[in-house]
Write an enzyme that holds these catalytic residues in place. Structure first.
Site: not given
Ligand code: BGC
Length: 266
Positions: A152, A165
């Site tokens: 991400s 996360y």
């Molecule tokens: C998340 C999303 C978020 C994006 C940008 C991703 O890793 O799962 O929910 O919109 O990052 O912030």
């Protein structure tokens, strides 16, 4: 450049919805047989497998919690029984359990780390064991196997209120690069993809309407991403078209990781 993955077998974890589902479909469209992993949502995974088979492809839906070592081992066994080998792992399963850090429970910290980081390790480890036994299958791919870790933008961008996360994705970066350093000598090719804001069924509240408009301030390219944007990157990284790309994370984020807040400041 036309990318074909005929004769290859891919496992996509967390493929019953969203990015995983789109990537499984794209890999199948490119000719790969696809194992579609799900945790709790059997129905959409079975439906995707049936669609792929009806279109002349090969697919199998397999239930497994990626944070459960034995379930992961059973899943890889099932893939070998069904398809005979494995060439591509897309370690995609992920979840969010958001809270301000002072209120985040240990259970929610562990749940996210277990799936997003430990789950990717457990799946990568089984794939590596298969790739090591299998070696390069000549005429199929230049690599003995390919692993793509779904990360991400938050492997790089800190994210207040999402510390579990963000920490898990920071871990995915180091997991991916360490595995790549360790295993590329055996022709096991490992990379990552870091999506930004992607429109999927489960995040319509944050990507549509006013919230979606505000999100655009963070995206220099001026649009929310689609699942296909990520799937195209995944298919390319899974193919020999990227054979010399090793230990890289490809950001698919419309420029979100370019500190857009600095466009008119600093
Ligand atoms: C998340 C999303 C978020 C994006 C940008 C991703 O890793 O799962 O929910 O919109 O990052 O912030």
């Amino acid at each position: 450049m036309q990318i074909r993955l005929d004769g290859q077998v891919a496992l996509v974890t967390g493929a019953s919805s969203g990015i995983g589902q789109g990537c499984a479909r794209a890999l199948a469209d490119s000719g790969a047989a696809v194992a579609i992993n799900y945790n709790s949502q059997a129905e959409p995974a079975e439906r995707l497998a049936a669609e792929i088979v009806a279109a002349g492809g090969k697919a199998l839906a397999i239930g497994a919690d990626v944070s459960d070592e034995q379930a992961v081992q059973r899943m890889f066994q099932q893939i070998l029984e069904a398809f005979g080998h494995l060439d591509i792992l897309l370690a995609n399963s992920g979840m969010q359990k958001d809270a301000p850090s002072a209120e985040l429970s240990l259970d929610d910290w562990n749940a996210v780390l277990n799936v997003n980081l430990t789950g990717q390790f457990l799946c990568a480890r089984e794939a590596i064991r298969i790739f090591q036994r299998q070696g390069v299958r000549s005429g199929v791919s230049r690599a003995a196997g390919k692993i793509i870790h779904m990360s991400s933008v938050h492997e790089r961008i800190p994210w207040a209120g999402h510390v579990n996360y963000a920490a898990s994705k920071g871990g995915v970066d180091m997991l991916m690069r360490t595995l790549a350093q360790e295993l590329s000598g055996q022709r096991i090719r490992i990379n990552g993809v870091a999506p930004g804001a992607i429109r999927t069924a489960i995040n319509t509240d944050t990507t549509a309407g006013e919230e979606g408009e505000r999100l655009l301030d963070l995206i220099p390219y001026g649009r929310i991403g689609d699942v296909e944007d990520v799937a195209n990157a995944v298919v390319w990284l899974a193919s020999d078209a990227s054979d010399y790309v090793v230990g890289e994370t490809l950001f698919v984020d419309g420029g979100m990781s370019l500190y857009p807040g600095f466009r008119d400041n600093g």
